[in-house]
Enzyme design. Structure first.
Site, PDB file in Angstrom:
ATOM      1  N   LYS A  88      71.618  13.469  33.487  1.00 40.35           N
ATOM      2  CA  LYS A  88      71.909  13.158  34.902  1.00 40.35           C
ATOM      3  C   LYS A  88      71.141  11.915  35.333  1.00 40.35           C
ATOM      4  O   LYS A  88      71.674  11.043  36.018  1.00 40.35           O
ATOM      5  CB  LYS A  88      71.549  14.357  35.792  1.00 40.35           C
ATOM      6  CG  LYS A  88      72.519  15.511  35.623  1.00 40.35           C
ATOM      7  CD  LYS A  88      72.063  16.797  36.287  1.00 40.35           C
ATOM      8  CE  LYS A  88      73.002  17.934  35.883  1.00 40.35           C
ATOM      9  NZ  LYS A  88      72.562  19.255  36.337  1.00 40.35           N
ATOM     10  N   GLN A 137      67.770  22.202  39.215  1.00 37.39           N
ATOM     11  CA  GLN A 137      68.333  22.523  37.893  1.00 37.39           C
ATOM     12  C   GLN A 137      68.076  23.982  37.533  1.00 37.39           C
ATOM     13  O   GLN A 137      66.952  24.467  37.598  1.00 37.39           O
ATOM     14  CB  GLN A 137      67.703  21.591  36.837  1.00 37.39           C
ATOM     15  CG  GLN A 137      68.255  21.767  35.449  1.00 37.39           C
ATOM     16  CD  GLN A 137      69.733  21.364  35.331  1.00 37.39           C
ATOM     17  OE1 GLN A 137      70.150  20.334  35.854  1.00 37.39           O
ATOM     18  NE2 GLN A 137      70.514  22.193  34.661  1.00 37.39           N
ATOM     19  N   ASP A 185      75.510  19.830  44.435  1.00 36.71           N
ATOM     20  CA  ASP A 185      76.034  20.834  43.500  1.00 36.71           C
ATOM     21  C   ASP A 185      77.124  21.682  44.176  1.00 36.71           C
ATOM     22  O   ASP A 185      77.865  22.391  43.500  1.00 36.71           O
ATOM     23  CB  ASP A 185      74.903  21.778  43.044  1.00 36.71           C
ATOM     24  CG  ASP A 185      74.337  21.409  41.670  1.00 36.71           C
ATOM     25  OD1 ASP A 185      75.018  20.675  40.932  1.00 36.71           O
ATOM     26  OD2 ASP A 185      73.220  21.859  41.357  1.00 36.71           O
TER      27      ASP A 185
END
Ligand code: NDP
Length: 294
Positions: A52, A96, A119
C-alpha cells in the site's frame, strides 16, 4: 476453455485514472494523503502495508505509515486515529487487520471519521453503500470485483449470482453492491456460508460464482456450472517445497480444473488482489476530493 481475468491489467487502468486525478488535485495545491496504521509484526500484514505504501508513493500521494509495536494500547491507538482525523494532510485512514487480540478493532474503525474511512468499514459507509448512495466510500475488494466484471462486460443484471462467504469486508458488502439497481447490480443473489448444507448444489446454479472463504481449492470443477464466470477472492498458503519460501499462494478455486469449465476465472495471485489496492487508492482520491471540494 475459459479465459483468465487479468486483474493486474485492470488495476493498472484504475491506477492510471487515479494518477490523472492526483495530477489535477496537485494543480490546485492538494496532495492526497493516506495513513495506514499497523500494530505488531504479522508478516502478511507487513507485506500488505508495504504494498500500500509503495503504490501510494508511486501515485504521488503523501503516505503516512504508522508501524506500532505489539504492546501499543487501545488508548494510544485511539489517540493516533484522532490525530489522523484532525490532520488536514491526511484524507484517508485505515487500520490494517489483523490486530493483536487484546485490541478492539471495531472501536478503532468507529473512531475514524467516516469521510476518511477509505476501507469503507465504518457503519456509516456500510449503511450508505447498502442504500446505494452514489458517493459512498465502498469497501475496496467488493468494489474491485464489480470493476472487474464491468471491464469483462459481464453484466450481473438478473443473473444467478452466488457468493460464498458473508464477512463484513467481502461477502456482505459485495451482496449490497450486487443488489443495487443497474447493469452491474440487479443480481438474483444467494449468499452461502459455513452453515450452508450443500454448497455444491448452490454453486452449480451460479452464472457468476464468487468465493471469499479462505480455503484452498474449496471449489472444485464439479461445483461450477459450465460457462460460469468465477471470481476467486481467497488467499491461501499451501506447502510447496519447490518455492524458496516453502509455500505458494492459491485461491479458493481449484483453478486448473475450473478454467476449462468456466467462461472467465480470476487467477490467484493476479486477479482480485491487485484490484483491492487499486480501489483503495481510488477511494483515497475520492475522499480527498470530497474533503477539499475539488
Ligand atoms: P472471513 O474468515 O471473515 O470469512 C470467511 C467466510 O467464509 C465466512 O462467511 C464463513 O462462514 C465462510 N465459510 C467458511 N468455511 C466455509 C465453507 N466450508 N463453506 C462455505 N462458506 C464457508 O474471511 P474474509 O472474508 O476476510 O476473507 C476470505 C478470503 O479472502 C481469505 O482467504 C482472505 O485472505 C481473502 N481476502 C482477499 C482479499 C484480496 O484482496 N484478494 C481481500 C480480503 C480478503 P461463516 O460466516 O458462517 O463463518
Amino acid at each position: 476453455m475459459g479465459q483468465p481475468i487479468d486483474g493486474r491489467a485492470v488495476a493498472q487502468k484504475v491506477n492510471a485514472e487515479t494518477s490523472l486525478q492526483v495530477e489535477r488535485l496537485k494543480v490546485n495545491g492538494v496532495v492526497p494523503g493516506l495513513a495506514v496504521i499497523m500494530v505488531g509484526d504479522d508478516p502478511a500484514s507487513f507485506s500488505y502495508v508495504l504494498a500500500k505504501e509503495k503504490k501510494a508513493q508511486e501515485l504521488g500521494f503523501k503516505s503516512f505509515i504508522y508501524r506500532m509495536p505489539p504492546t501499543t494500547t487501545q488508548q494510544e491507538l485511539l489517540e493516533l486515529v484522532r490525530s489522523c482525523n484532525e490532520n488536514a494532510e491526511i484524507h484517508g485512514i485505515l487500520v490494517q487487520s489483523p490486530l493483536p487480540v487484546a485490541l478492539n478493532e471495531h472501536e478503532l474503525v468507529m473512531a475514524i471519521v467516516p469521510e476518511k474511512d477509505v476501507d469503507g468499514f465504518h457503519p456509516i459507509n456500510v449503511g450508505l453503500c447498502a442504500l446505494g448512495a452514489p458517493h459512498a466510500l465502498r469497501p475496496c475488494t467488493p468494489a474491485g470485483i464489480v470493476r472487474l466484471l464491468q471491464e469483462c462486460k459481464v453484466s450481473t443484471r438478473g443473473k444467478r449470482v452466488v457468493i460464498i462467504g458473508r464477512s463484513r469486508i467481502v461477502g456482505l458488502p459485495l451482496a449490497h453492491l450486487l443488489l443495487q439497481r443497474g447493469e452491474f447490480g440487479d443480481a438474483t443473489l444467494t449468499v452461502c456460508h459455513s452453515r450452508t448444507p450443500d454448497l455444491g448444489s448452490e454453486t452449480r446454479r451460479a452464472e457468476i460464482l464468487i468465493s471469499a472463504v479462505g480455503q484452498a481449492h474449496l471449489v472444485k470443477a464439479d461445483m461450477v456450472r459450465p460457462g460460469a464466470v468465477v471470481i476467486d477472492v481467497g488467499v491461501n498458503r499451501v506447502e510447496d517445497a519447490t518455492k524458496p519460501r516453502g509455500y505458494r499462494i492459491v485461491g479458493d478455486i481449484d483453478y486448473d480444473a475450473v478454467l476449462p469449465v468456466a467462461s472467465f476465472v480470476t487467477p490467484v495471485p493476479g486477479g482480485v488482489g491487485p484490484m483491492t489496492i487499486a480501489m483503495l487508492m481510488a477511494n483515497t482520491v475520492q475522499a480527498c476530493r470530497t474533503q477539499t471540494g475539488l
